[in-house]
Design a protein around this motif. Structure first.
Motif, short mmCIF file in Angstrom:
data_model
loop_
_atom_site.label_atom_id
_atom_site.label_comp_id
_atom_site.label_asym_id
_atom_site.label_seq_id
_atom_site.Cartn_x
_atom_site.Cartn_y
_atom_site.Cartn_z
N VAL A 1 0.85 -1.20 0.00
CA VAL A 1 0.00 0.00 0.00
C VAL A 1 0.88 1.25 0.00
N THR A 2 0.57 2.19 -0.89
CA THR A 2 1.38 3.40 -1.05
C THR A 2 0.67 4.65 -0.54
N ILE A 3 1.42 5.74 -0.52
CA ILE A 3 0.86 7.05 -0.19
C ILE A 3 -0.32 7.36 -1.11
N GLN A 4 -0.14 7.10 -2.40
CA GLN A 4 -1.19 7.42 -3.36
C GLN A 4 -2.45 6.59 -3.12
N HIS A 5 -2.30 5.33 -2.74
CA HIS A 5 -3.48 4.51 -2.43
C HIS A 5 -4.32 5.15 -1.33
N LEU A 6 -3.66 5.68 -0.29
CA LEU A 6 -4.41 6.28 0.81
C LEU A 6 -5.02 7.62 0.40
N LEU A 7 -4.28 8.42 -0.35
CA LEU A 7 -4.82 9.72 -0.76
C LEU A 7 -6.06 9.57 -1.63
N THR A 8 -6.16 8.45 -2.36
CA THR A 8 -7.27 8.25 -3.29
C THR A 8 -8.26 7.18 -2.81
N HIS A 9 -8.20 6.82 -1.54
CA HIS A 9 -9.16 5.90 -0.93
C HIS A 9 -9.24 4.55 -1.65
N GLN A 10 -8.09 4.06 -2.07
CA GLN A 10 -8.04 2.78 -2.76
C GLN A 10 -7.51 1.64 -1.88
N CYS A 11 -7.50 1.88 -0.58
CA CYS A 11 -7.16 0.81 0.37
C CYS A 11 -8.28 0.74 1.39
N ASN A 12 -9.23 -0.13 1.16
CA ASN A 12 -10.42 -0.23 2.00
C ASN A 12 -10.12 -1.12 3.20
N LEU A 13 -9.89 -0.49 4.35
CA LEU A 13 -9.56 -1.24 5.56
C LEU A 13 -10.77 -1.50 6.44
N PHE A 14 -11.84 -0.76 6.23
CA PHE A 14 -12.97 -0.87 7.14
C PHE A 14 -14.16 -0.19 6.48
N ASN A 15 -15.31 -0.85 6.45
CA ASN A 15 -16.46 -0.35 5.71
C ASN A 15 -17.38 0.57 6.50
N SER A 16 -16.95 0.98 7.67
CA SER A 16 -17.76 1.87 8.49
C SER A 16 -16.87 2.97 9.02
N PHE A 17 -17.45 3.91 9.76
CA PHE A 17 -16.67 5.01 10.32
C PHE A 17 -16.22 4.73 11.74
N ALA A 18 -17.05 4.15 12.55
CA ALA A 18 -16.72 3.88 13.94
C ALA A 18 -17.70 2.85 14.48
N PRO A 19 -17.31 2.08 15.49
CA PRO A 19 -15.98 2.08 16.11
C PRO A 19 -14.95 1.35 15.26
N ILE A 20 -13.71 1.76 15.37
CA ILE A 20 -12.61 1.15 14.62
C ILE A 20 -12.10 -0.04 15.41
N PRO A 21 -12.05 -1.22 14.80
CA PRO A 21 -11.58 -2.40 15.53
C PRO A 21 -10.19 -2.20 16.12
N GLY A 22 -10.03 -2.60 17.38
CA GLY A 22 -8.74 -2.54 18.03
C GLY A 22 -8.34 -1.19 18.56
N LEU A 23 -9.19 -0.18 18.44
CA LEU A 23 -8.86 1.16 18.93
C LEU A 23 -9.28 1.28 20.39
N PRO A 24 -8.34 1.48 21.30
CA PRO A 24 -8.68 1.57 22.72
C PRO A 24 -9.69 2.68 23.00
N ASN A 25 -10.77 2.30 23.66
CA ASN A 25 -11.84 3.25 24.03
C ASN A 25 -12.41 3.99 22.82
N ASN A 26 -12.15 3.45 21.63
CA ASN A 26 -12.59 4.10 20.39
C ASN A 26 -12.23 5.58 20.36
N ASP A 27 -11.02 5.90 20.80
CA ASP A 27 -10.58 7.29 20.88
C ASP A 27 -10.05 7.74 19.53
N ILE A 28 -10.92 8.27 18.68
CA ILE A 28 -10.51 8.67 17.35
C ILE A 28 -9.69 9.96 17.35
#
Length: 387
Positions: free
Chosen positions: A112-139
């Motif tokens: 995965v490159t910088i450009q992939h992230l800038l253009t939303h071409q790396c789909n890591l999660f299909n929702s906004f929150a809560p993010i899996p593995g994020l302590p206390n969901n502290d965004i």
């Protein structure tokens, strides 16, 4: 800033007033509560209006100097500083994230490159929150969000799907800015030093300013907690909370300054942020005809076609070609750009027509409905051009 009459820059006043009346009708129908708008042509501001309320519970009239929570328009600020870091030699668009942030290579993300992230071409999660593995969901904890993202596996094949996820993707990019900063600054300070201060964006900040009485609270214009600002978690972030995809504040004049910097090729008032070559490259559609898979359910709900992503590199959308939903208006030229904040904000410019239109609103509208509104308002502004 230069102020002129609309007719001085070949804009029809009646058409601009029609745009304002359309916002007033939305207020009457409860779609939004208020807004401030700005129209400029050839770098000269020719139309500003403050409409309705910007604190509905306090019955506070909108003021042109109100300070807005910019939502995902923040992405464009972060993306611009990422592009600036590229021009400072810190990394490249083709740099793999794991070269800087080794933990990110987990679960198949090593390419995965910088450009992939800038253009939303790396789909890591299909929702906004809560993010899996994020302590206390502290965004608001940038490092924690980045490490939670590093542990995720892509949901789709990287580079084959574009799925909008601003919290995760932009937080990783913001964390890369921190990791590569030779001055050991935090993300907020980097944004201040590399963007806000040089451009003279005096009323802009990452996180809400604690002493600013002009700050516009976030409310929803739908649902059981309609217009109740205390029920919206976005209003309760600590001062200085770092969310590279969502938590910038600023006035419409600061947003105009930033937008003009991009429109004019990377410089404004003699201050260079990006090179003209970088801006020209960034202002292209890097996702082709790929649909924006994150809005599939909304598109079905509204009985409309799924719009393409049309993502550029500057944290926003390109007009491109074809007849489809575009926030900057169907009448915009193909190289037109729009930075959009979920349900409340937009800054667009049409370089061919030298036109800028900015909308900052009070009252969150559902995602695609906001795009539909911005397309309508933008087309009314574009239709005001006489020659």
């Amino acid at each position: 800033m230069n102020y002129v009459q609309p007719t001085d820059v070949q804009l029809n006043v009646t058409a601009l007033e029609t745009m304002t009346k359309a916002i007033e009708q939305d207020i009457e129908q409860g779609v939004t509560n208020g807004a401030v708008v700005l129209v400029a042509r050839k770098g000269q501001i020719c139309y500003t209006e403050a409409i309705g309320k910007t604190d509905i519970e306090e019955n506070r009239p909108a003021n042109i100097n109100d300070n807005f929570f910019l939502m995902s328009l923040t992405k464009s600020y972060t993306a611009t500083v990422v592009l600036k870091a590229i021009e400072q030699g810190k990394f490249q668009l083709t740099t793999r994230i794991a070269e800087i942030f080794p933990q990110f290579a987990a679960n198949g993300k090593e390419k995965v490159t910088i450009q992939h992230l800038l253009t939303h071409q790396c789909n890591l999660f299909n929702s906004f929150a809560p993010i899996p593995g994020l302590p206390n969901n502290d965004i608001t904890n940038l490092e924690a969000v980045a490490h939670a993202a590093a542990a995720l596996a892509p949901v789709n094949e990287v580079g084959k799907v574009c799925t909008y996820q601003p919290f995760i993707t932009m937080s990783v990019l913001g964390y890369l800015l921190v990791l590569t900063d030779d001055k050991k600054r935090g993300y907020s300070q980097i944004m201040q030093d590399e963007l806000f201060t040089p451009l003279g964006m005096q009323h802009s900040s990452i996180g809400h300013p604690s002493d600013n009485a002009d700050t516009v609270p976030m409310v929803f214009c739908y649902g059981p907690a309609k217009n109740q600002k205390q029920s919206v978690f976005l209003n309760h972030f600590p001062v200085g909370a770092e969310i590279p995809g969502a938590n910038a504040y600023g006035t419409i004049f600061d947003v105009f300054t930033f937008t003009e910097m991009l429109r004019t090729g990377g410089s404004y008032n003699g201050v260079r942020i990006l090179s003209p070559a970088m801006v020209r490259y960034a202002m292209n559609n890097f996702t082709g005809d790929l649909p924006n898979s994150s809005v599939v359910s909304e598109a079905y709900r509204l009985h409309m076609d799924i719009p393409p992503g049309n993502y550029g590199l500057a944290g926003g959308y390109m007009r491109g070609e074809g007849h489809h939903l575009v926030p900057m208006g169907l009448l915009a030229s193909p190289k037109s750009f729009a930075a959009v904040g979920g349900g409340t904000t937009m800054a667009m410019f049409d370089p061919e027509r030298e036109l800028t239109f900015i909308y900052l609103g009070h009252g969150h509208t559902l995602g695609l409905e906001h795009f539909i509104r911005m397309q309508k308002l933008s087309d009314l502004v574009l239709g005001a051009i006489e020659q």
